[in-house]
Motif scaffolding. Sequence first.
Motif, PDB file in Angstrom:
ATOM      1  N   TYR A  33       0.830  -1.199   0.000  1.00 39.86           N
ATOM      2  CA  TYR A  33       0.000   0.000   0.000  1.00 39.86           C
ATOM      3  C   TYR A  33       0.867   1.251   0.000  1.00 39.86           C
ATOM      4  O   TYR A  33       1.972   1.251   0.533  1.00 39.86           O
ATOM      5  N   VAL A  43      -4.367  10.697   7.409  1.00 37.72           N
ATOM      6  CA  VAL A  43      -3.723   9.747   6.508  1.00 37.72           C
ATOM      7  C   VAL A  43      -4.732   9.388   5.413  1.00 37.72           C
ATOM      8  O   VAL A  43      -5.892   9.081   5.697  1.00 37.72           O
ATOM      9  N   PHE A  45      -5.507   7.071   1.904  1.00 40.59           N
ATOM     10  CA  PHE A  45      -5.158   5.925   1.076  1.00 40.59           C
ATOM     11  C   PHE A  45      -4.900   6.377  -0.357  1.00 40.59           C
ATOM     12  O   PHE A  45      -5.658   7.186  -0.910  1.00 40.59           O
ATOM     13  N   SER A  48      -3.544   0.243  -3.435  1.00 42.18           N
ATOM     14  CA  SER A  48      -3.149  -1.068  -2.918  1.00 42.18           C
ATOM     15  C   SER A  48      -2.719  -1.938  -4.092  1.00 42.18           C
ATOM     16  O   SER A  48      -3.189  -1.758  -5.226  1.00 42.18           O
ATOM     17  N   GLU A  56      -6.755  -1.697  -5.821  1.00 40.92           N
ATOM     18  CA  GLU A  56      -7.678  -0.598  -5.584  1.00 40.92           C
ATOM     19  C   GLU A  56      -6.884   0.708  -5.564  1.00 40.92           C
ATOM     20  O   GLU A  56      -5.722   0.712  -5.181  1.00 40.92           O
TER      21      GLU A  56
ATOM     22  N   ARG B  31     -14.785  -4.921   6.890  1.00 44.66           N
ATOM     23  CA  ARG B  31     -13.834  -6.037   6.974  1.00 44.66           C
ATOM     24  C   ARG B  31     -13.148  -6.012   8.345  1.00 44.66           C
ATOM     25  O   ARG B  31     -13.084  -7.014   9.029  1.00 44.66           O
ATOM     26  N   LYS B  92     -11.202  -0.767   7.348  1.00 44.96           N
ATOM     27  CA  LYS B  92     -10.825  -1.509   6.166  1.00 44.96           C
ATOM     28  C   LYS B  92     -12.075  -2.168   5.608  1.00 44.96           C
ATOM     29  O   LYS B  92     -12.680  -3.031   6.252  1.00 44.96           O
ATOM     30  N   ASN B  94     -12.174  -3.667   2.543  1.00 39.80           N
ATOM     31  CA  ASN B  94     -11.790  -4.872   1.813  1.00 39.80           C
ATOM     32  C   ASN B  94     -10.281  -4.989   1.960  1.00 39.80           C
ATOM     33  O   ASN B  94      -9.687  -4.294   2.778  1.00 39.80           O
ATOM     34  N   ALA B  95      -9.661  -5.835   1.163  1.00 38.54           N
ATOM     35  CA  ALA B  95      -8.215  -6.017   1.312  1.00 38.54           C
ATOM     36  C   ALA B  95      -7.434  -4.806   0.840  1.00 38.54           C
ATOM     37  O   ALA B  95      -6.251  -4.680   1.081  1.00 38.54           O
ATOM     38  N   GLY B  96      -8.132  -3.885   0.156  1.00 38.58           N
ATOM     39  CA  GLY B  96      -7.437  -2.732  -0.382  1.00 38.58           C
ATOM     40  C   GLY B  96      -7.504  -1.525   0.512  1.00 38.58           C
ATOM     41  O   GLY B  96      -6.756  -1.354   1.455  1.00 38.58           O
ATOM     42  N   LYS B  97      -8.486  -0.703   0.246  1.00 38.09           N
ATOM     43  CA  LYS B  97      -8.551   0.630   0.819  1.00 38.09           C
ATOM     44  C   LYS B  97      -8.755   0.664   2.324  1.00 38.09           C
ATOM     45  O   LYS B  97      -9.554  -0.090   2.866  1.00 38.09           O
ATOM     46  N   SER B  98      -8.027   1.563   2.997  1.00 41.33           N
ATOM     47  CA  SER B  98      -8.295   1.899   4.389  1.00 41.33           C
ATOM     48  C   SER B  98      -8.741   3.346   4.450  1.00 41.33           C
ATOM     49  O   SER B  98      -8.163   4.200   3.791  1.00 41.33           O
ATOM     50  N   PHE B 100      -9.099   6.451   7.009  1.00 39.70           N
ATOM     51  CA  PHE B 100      -8.646   6.899   8.320  1.00 39.70           C
ATOM     52  C   PHE B 100      -9.517   8.029   8.833  1.00 39.70           C
ATOM     53  O   PHE B 100     -10.024   8.861   8.060  1.00 39.70           O
TER      54      PHE B 100
END
Lengths: 114, 110
Positions: A33, A43, A45, A48, A56, B31, B92, B94-98, B100
């Motif tokens: 990431y 922060v 994103f 990924s 993503e 997730r 989270k 999915n496994a991608g985007k977080s 914050f």
Amino acid sequence: EPEVTQTPSHQVTQMGQEVILRCVPISNHLYFYWYRQILGQKVEFLVSFYNNEISEKSEIFDDQFSVERPDGSNFTLKIRSTKLEDSAMYFCASIGEGSYNEQFFGPGTRLTVL
Amino acid sequence: EDKVVQSPLSLVVHEGDTVTLNCSYEVTNFRSLLWYKQEKKAPTFLFMLTSSGIEKKSGRLSSILDKKELFSILNITATQTGDSAVYLCALKANAGKSTFGDGTTLTVKP
């Protein structure tokens, strides 16, 4: 203890120049990431990466940005033509198998665009 | 759009006090919810929560998730000056985007 490393720690560049930020994730990790944090802000994103492709990306990650994992260890973020508003701390992070595991952050690269 | 709201934005306490930090969220596909501590640079991982009602504990820190009411709390007991930091909550989907939150800035005075 294994750790994510990033280089350089600080990069200063002129507006319009290309920069490449480098990350070495933890060796057996599978998910990678990039995040950014503008000074004083949250922060955010960016992107990924899993199985050698982007899984993503956010609306921030436009055509000026690209990522690559050129050699199985490095994970790079390229900004083609930097703008003043790209000045931020850029963090790389990685997760091991399963993606429910702890996300390890690198120490960050501070990018300053003049 | 996924959303994370942390409160309070800042908090000043004295050593020995107990603090509770809040994180509420809106998400399409949940997730996990993560708590981080950010001092000078990179966030460091504290907890990952996936199930409601199960408390995670690490020393003086603990956290719990309520998936029905869509919030989580982070508790710190017997605070020390070394606990001074920004505490980040991240979602989270999915496994991608977080996603914050803005963080809670905790200052612990001697």
